[in-house]
Design a protein around this motif. Structure first.
Motif, short mmCIF file in Angstrom:
data_model
loop_
_atom_site.label_atom_id
_atom_site.label_comp_id
_atom_site.label_asym_id
_atom_site.label_seq_id
_atom_site.Cartn_x
_atom_site.Cartn_y
_atom_site.Cartn_z
N LYS A 74 13.51 -12.69 -50.79
CA LYS A 74 11.94 -12.99 -50.74
C LYS A 74 11.34 -12.02 -51.45
O LYS A 74 10.36 -12.02 -52.20
CB LYS A 74 11.62 -13.25 -49.25
CG LYS A 74 11.91 -14.27 -48.80
CD LYS A 74 11.37 -14.67 -47.32
CE LYS A 74 9.88 -14.64 -47.09
NZ LYS A 74 9.69 -15.01 -45.61
N VAL A 90 5.19 -16.18 -51.37
CA VAL A 90 6.32 -16.94 -51.59
C VAL A 90 6.18 -18.54 -51.40
O VAL A 90 5.62 -18.86 -50.52
CB VAL A 90 7.76 -16.68 -50.57
CG1 VAL A 90 8.95 -17.37 -51.01
CG2 VAL A 90 7.80 -15.08 -50.70
N GLU A 95 10.86 -20.46 -50.48
CA GLU A 95 11.30 -19.82 -49.07
C GLU A 95 12.56 -20.78 -48.72
O GLU A 95 13.35 -19.84 -48.19
CB GLU A 95 10.14 -20.25 -48.28
CG GLU A 95 10.41 -20.18 -46.73
CD GLU A 95 9.72 -18.89 -46.30
OE1 GLU A 95 10.22 -17.90 -45.39
OE2 GLU A 95 8.41 -18.57 -46.67
N CYS A 98 15.84 -19.03 -50.54
CA CYS A 98 16.22 -17.86 -49.97
C CYS A 98 16.92 -18.27 -48.84
O CYS A 98 17.88 -17.50 -48.39
CB CYS A 98 14.85 -17.04 -49.64
SG CYS A 98 13.89 -16.27 -51.24
N SER A 160 12.96 -20.87 -42.85
CA SER A 160 12.10 -21.47 -43.94
C SER A 160 11.18 -22.61 -43.48
O SER A 160 10.18 -22.70 -43.92
CB SER A 160 12.93 -22.04 -45.20
OG SER A 160 13.86 -20.93 -45.52
#
Length: 272
Positions: A74, A90, A95, A98, A160
């Motif tokens: 991130k 982000v 998100e 990641c 996330s």
């Protein structure tokens, strides 16, 4: 995983959160694993908590890796200034990516540790003795493909999805969801649903493979999938899903709460 913390700090928060989660929810994990393998259930606490040591190391280390790797990804995506603060927010898809990247990385550690736990749940015995039975090149990473896919989507589900859902609910329905606390329950339900049912077929294949290291019934990933389908068709891939979903909803809410609480508690200066 926070952009305000460095990799070591995110890792320590993840380790703490993972150990607490396992301590609370190990019986649900045991029940899920037994149902997936067609084994009988028990209410004996000694059996319910079989393999808890390996699972604490598993969840602690995996969550540590997921928090550290996710936080780093991130930071790379959003960029940081001289003070380590994010240059921009982000985006939701960033998100999720990641989280997926962090989950795949953690499976390298989590796969073998889950193998130890499942073997202990099936056969009993000490952790040291169990390690001795799996310490061979063709067994150590047994079920890794299933573990990698599951961890990728699970990490996306608990790290996330909840922030994305919480933010959406607070922005779209500000009168109903006035704070993150109020938005946490629906976010956990959706995150748990995402993490459970998309990943469960892969988890079932992995669990069956790891419970049968002798390869008496289950061979490779593809062979195991074919065997489960031959035995029970599509429902076979979702054995134990009720226990897993129950655990995941509680875990997503618990871990979403803990990651927001543990970071400021351990590193208050980073959140000033």
């Amino acid at each position: 995983m926070s952009v305000r913390l460095n990799e070591l700090q995110n890792a320590s928060v993840g380790m703490t959160v993972g150990v607490i989660e396992v301590s609370c929810l190990q019986p649900l994990n045991y029940a899920k694993n037994m149902v997936q393998q067609g084994q009988p259930l028990t209410m004996d606490p000694k059996k319910l908590y079989r393999g808890v040591g390996a699972n604490m190391v598993n969840m602690g280390s995996c969550t540590m890796i997921q928090f550290a790797m996710g936080g780093k990804l991130k930071q790379l995506v959003a960029g940081t200034d001289a003070d380590g603060k994010a240059l921009r927010a982000v985006k939701p898809y960033e998100e999720m990516l990641c989280g997926i990247g962090a989950g795949i990385t953690s499976a390298l550690v989590g796969g073998p540790l889950e193998l130890i736990m499942i073997q202990q749940q099936r056969k009993g015995g000490s952790t040291v003795a169990t390690i001795g039975t799996i310490a061979s090149p063709n067994t150590f990473y047994r079920g890794f493909i299933g573990a990698a896919v599951r961890e990728a989507l699970w990490t996306c589900g608990y790290l996330s999805i909840p922030p994305i859902v919480s933010s959406y609910l607070m922005e779209t329905y500000p009168d109903t969801f006035k704070s993150k606390v109020e938005a946490r329950i629906p976010a956990a339900l959706l995150g748990g649903l995402f993490a459970c049912y998309l990943t469960h077929p892969f988890d079932t294949i992995k669990t069956c493979m790891q419970g049968d290291i002798e390869r008496t019934t289950y061979g490779t990933f593809t062979q195991t999938a074919k065997m489960i389908f031959a035995e029970s068709k599509i429902p076979g891939f979702f054995r134990g899903a009720t226990f897993r979903y129950g655990r995941m909803v509680i875990a997503v809410a618990l871990m979403d709460t803990l990651k927001d609480a543990v970071g400021p508690l351990l590193y208050p200066k980073a959140f000033e």
